[in-house]
Design a protein around this motif. Structure first.
Motif, PDB file in Angstrom:
ATOM      1  N   GLY A 108       0.676  -1.080  -0.101  1.00 42.03           N
ATOM      2  CA  GLY A 108      -0.063  -0.072  -0.066  1.00 42.03           C
ATOM      3  C   GLY A 108       0.767   1.370   0.041  1.00 42.03           C
ATOM      4  O   GLY A 108       2.004   1.174  -0.129  1.00 42.03           O
ATOM      5  N   GLU A 109      -0.049   2.599  -0.156  1.00 40.07           N
ATOM      6  CA  GLU A 109       0.911   3.670   0.199  1.00 40.07           C
ATOM      7  C   GLU A 109       0.197   4.793   0.599  1.00 40.07           C
ATOM      8  O   GLU A 109      -1.006   4.667   1.073  1.00 40.07           O
ATOM      9  CB  GLU A 109       0.960   4.181  -1.395  1.00 40.07           C
ATOM     10  CG  GLU A 109      -0.264   4.451  -2.244  1.00 40.07           C
ATOM     11  CD  GLU A 109       0.088   4.805  -3.732  1.00 40.07           C
ATOM     12  OE1 GLU A 109       0.461   6.031  -3.870  1.00 40.07           O
ATOM     13  OE2 GLU A 109      -0.327   3.968  -4.395  1.00 40.07           O
ATOM     14  N   VAL A 110       0.891   5.671   1.517  1.00 37.20           N
ATOM     15  CA  VAL A 110       0.314   6.616   2.284  1.00 37.20           C
ATOM     16  C   VAL A 110      -0.227   7.691   1.622  1.00 37.20           C
ATOM     17  O   VAL A 110       0.286   8.148   0.393  1.00 37.20           O
ATOM     18  CB  VAL A 110       1.569   7.132   3.125  1.00 37.20           C
ATOM     19  CG1 VAL A 110       1.007   8.581   3.928  1.00 37.20           C
ATOM     20  CG2 VAL A 110       2.189   6.086   4.004  1.00 37.20           C
ATOM     21  N   VAL A 111      -1.445   8.080   1.962  1.00 32.80           N
ATOM     22  CA  VAL A 111      -2.311   9.282   1.335  1.00 32.80           C
ATOM     23  C   VAL A 111      -2.063  10.580   2.086  1.00 32.80           C
ATOM     24  O   VAL A 111      -1.843  11.665   1.412  1.00 32.80           O
ATOM     25  CB  VAL A 111      -3.543   8.733   1.034  1.00 32.80           C
ATOM     26  CG1 VAL A 111      -4.357   9.966   0.475  1.00 32.80           C
ATOM     27  CG2 VAL A 111      -3.781   7.700   0.180  1.00 32.80           C
ATOM     28  N   THR A 112      -2.225  10.538   3.262  1.00 37.27           N
ATOM     29  CA  THR A 112      -2.027  11.634   4.239  1.00 37.27           C
ATOM     30  C   THR A 112      -1.575  11.111   5.535  1.00 37.27           C
ATOM     31  O   THR A 112      -2.108  10.186   6.002  1.00 37.27           O
ATOM     32  CB  THR A 112      -3.378  12.362   4.276  1.00 37.27           C
ATOM     33  OG1 THR A 112      -3.125  13.629   4.872  1.00 37.27           O
ATOM     34  CG2 THR A 112      -4.465  11.603   4.624  1.00 37.27           C
ATOM     35  N   SER A 113      -0.909  12.158   6.398  1.00 36.46           N
ATOM     36  CA  SER A 113      -0.489  11.664   7.742  1.00 36.46           C
ATOM     37  C   SER A 113      -0.549  13.048   8.663  1.00 36.46           C
ATOM     38  O   SER A 113      -0.345  13.982   8.218  1.00 36.46           O
ATOM     39  CB  SER A 113       0.704  10.739   8.094  1.00 36.46           C
ATOM     40  OG  SER A 113       1.884  11.534   7.214  1.00 36.46           O
ATOM     41  N   VAL A 114      -0.667  12.531   9.931  1.00 38.38           N
ATOM     42  CA  VAL A 114      -0.658  13.578  10.980  1.00 38.38           C
ATOM     43  C   VAL A 114      -0.104  13.265  12.105  1.00 38.38           C
ATOM     44  O   VAL A 114      -0.234  12.212  12.533  1.00 38.38           O
ATOM     45  CB  VAL A 114      -2.010  14.441  11.245  1.00 38.38           C
ATOM     46  CG1 VAL A 114      -1.852  15.522  12.265  1.00 38.38           C
ATOM     47  CG2 VAL A 114      -2.379  15.053   9.847  1.00 38.38           C
ATOM     48  N   ARG A 115       0.829  13.970  12.794  1.00 42.19           N
ATOM     49  CA  ARG A 115       1.425  13.626  14.164  1.00 42.19           C
ATOM     50  C   ARG A 115       0.259  13.484  15.080  1.00 42.19           C
ATOM     51  O   ARG A 115      -0.715  14.350  15.111  1.00 42.19           O
ATOM     52  CB  ARG A 115       2.358  14.522  14.551  1.00 42.19           C
ATOM     53  CG  ARG A 115       3.590  14.750  13.789  1.00 42.19           C
ATOM     54  CD  ARG A 115       4.854  13.290  14.482  1.00 42.19           C
ATOM     55  NE  ARG A 115       5.057  13.679  15.649  1.00 42.19           N
ATOM     56  CZ  ARG A 115       6.096  14.555  16.083  1.00 42.19           C
ATOM     57  NH1 ARG A 115       6.690  15.240  15.158  1.00 42.19           N
ATOM     58  NH2 ARG A 115       6.376  14.586  17.361  1.00 42.19           N
ATOM     59  N   LYS A 116       0.114  12.385  15.995  1.00 35.39           N
ATOM     60  CA  LYS A 116      -0.899  12.277  16.915  1.00 35.39           C
ATOM     61  C   LYS A 116      -0.299  12.837  18.200  1.00 35.39           C
ATOM     62  O   LYS A 116      -1.023  13.711  18.886  1.00 35.39           O
ATOM     63  CB  LYS A 116      -1.285  10.706  16.953  1.00 35.39           C
ATOM     64  CG  LYS A 116      -2.392  10.536  18.114  1.00 35.39           C
ATOM     65  CD  LYS A 116      -2.464   8.895  18.193  1.00 35.39           C
ATOM     66  CE  LYS A 116      -3.539   8.783  19.346  1.00 35.39           C
ATOM     67  NZ  LYS A 116      -3.637   7.343  19.522  1.00 35.39           N
ATOM     68  N   ASP A 117       1.062  12.553  18.387  1.00 29.33           N
ATOM     69  CA  ASP A 117       1.836  13.082  19.652  1.00 29.33           C
ATOM     70  C   ASP A 117       3.280  12.883  19.247  1.00 29.33           C
ATOM     71  O   ASP A 117       3.661  12.774  18.169  1.00 29.33           O
ATOM     72  CB  ASP A 117       1.562  12.101  20.813  1.00 29.33           C
ATOM     73  CG  ASP A 117       1.450  10.700  20.719  1.00 29.33           C
ATOM     74  OD1 ASP A 117       2.514  10.329  20.141  1.00 29.33           O
ATOM     75  OD2 ASP A 117       0.705   9.870  21.273  1.00 29.33           O
ATOM     76  N   ASN A 118       4.085  12.931  20.304  1.00 24.04           N
ATOM     77  CA  ASN A 118       5.666  12.935  19.974  1.00 24.04           C
ATOM     78  C   ASN A 118       6.053  11.599  19.397  1.00 24.04           C
ATOM     79  O   ASN A 118       7.155  11.637  18.718  1.00 24.04           O
ATOM     80  CB  ASN A 118       6.456  13.092  21.412  1.00 24.04           C
ATOM     81  CG  ASN A 118       6.278  14.739  21.699  1.00 24.04           C
ATOM     82  OD1 ASN A 118       6.291  15.518  20.822  1.00 24.04           O
ATOM     83  ND2 ASN A 118       6.217  14.888  22.993  1.00 24.04           N
TER      84      ASN A 118
END
Length: 320
Positions: free
Chosen positions: A260-270
């Motif tokens: 698979g491949e990443v579409v979007t990502s965001v930090r949740k915490d450190n």
């Protein structure tokens, strides 16, 4: 965004500069859009703002977005800022045959609100819609209820000069994290002409009408749906890492085979990241072990079933 930790809630009115407005105006605006977009355009009536997408003849998405009607001859498409110019250039090839024009409206300010949404709506003299994908509109403002566990509203404001709006990165990250948790992936320039709508679960979100007539790419999209040929799907996942994967980064198995491949990502915490990725359905069904650069990827549940949701049904529920 790699160093930004999201706020736990959205307490301010936050400017969402990653979104843009492409206006379609003219006596033939509805007819023109009907032949180009996956939405049943007549459903966009000022009360319901359907998700939609634009495809190549091979059914690959050029852009996805949300369609608003501002008046009888004025529609607004909300989409990624990175896609406005290319989508407008593509659509202008067909708009020349209609009484319709496309305008990238740079005067519109997009504001995300949650805790402060009610007071913002009051100051703008617009009703706050209650149901997801419901829209309220007046001469200067549109507001849409955004789906998800956190109550959120997207305001599209023609004149924000008198409003208190922040450019707070943790608040922006919180907004994008809620999009991820809602299972909604907004296409960007890096992913153009790459996915069928179903690979982003767009028909499960009501973004494809299978009851309308032809539009560009419709035959391929319909065939994939009715023959069950979609072998990749959008998934929600968590990654134990302190850096963000690039868009398009591979999700692999233990022998480094791409699944698979990443579409979007965001930090949740450190120490962790939440993301949306397009994955092999076989890998998901067989619960294969998944990794990004050696770090474990854990699948999380989506907030909706992976089955067709007709926008006609959504529109009826908003009015009930």
């Amino acid at each position: 965004m790699a160093t930004v930790i999201p706020s736990t809630t959205i307490t301010d009115n936050v400017r969402l500069s990653h979104l843009a407005a492409l206006d379609v105006k003219g006596a033939d605006a509805e007819k023109f859009l009907q032949g180009q977009t996956s939405a049943q355009v007549s459903l966009a009536d000022g009360e319901f703002a359907p998700l939609t997408c634009f495809c190549t003849p091979k059914g690959r998405m050029l852009a996805n977005g949300q369609l608003l009607r501002l008046n009888a001859e004025h529609f607004r498409l909300i989409l990624s800022t990175s896609l406005v110019a290319s989508l407008a250039a593509h659509l202008n090839k067909f708009a020349a045959f209609y009484r319709a024009e496309l305008v990238h409206n740079t005067e519109v300010t997009f504001i995300g609100a949650s805790d402060n949404a009610s007071s913002l709506a009051t100051s703008l003299n617009v009703t706050l819609p209650e149901k997801p994908f419901a829209q309220s509109v007046n001469n200067l403002t549109s507001v849409i209820r955004v789906p998800g566990e956190m109550p959120r509203w997207l305001f599209c404001v023609s004149d924000a000069s008198s409003l208190s709006v922040v450019d707070d990165e943790p608040q922006k990250a919180a907004w994008q994290l809620e999009d991820i948790r809602s299972g909604i992936a907004w296409l960007t320039e890096a992913q153009q002409d790459h996915f069928l709508p179903q690979m982003l679960n767009w028909e499960a979100l009501g973004g494809v009408s299978f009851k309308k007539g032809c539009y560009t790419g419709q035959e391929v999209v319909a065939r994939a749906h009715f023959r069950g040929q979609v072998k990749k799907r959008l998934v929600h996942a968590e990654l134990k890492a302190n850096t963000l994967p690039d868009v398009g980064a591979s999700i692999t198995n233990e022998v480094d085979k791409a699944l698979g491949e990443v579409v979007t990502s965001v930090r949740k915490d450190n120490d962790s990241v939440e993301l949306l990725a397009v994955m092999s359905t076989k890998a998901v069904e067989e619960a294969m072990s998944l990794y990004w650069e050696g770090s474990t990827v854990t699948l999380l549940p989506l907030p909706y079933p992976l089955e067709r949701l007709d926008p006609e049904q959504q529109a009826a529920s908003i009015k009930s």
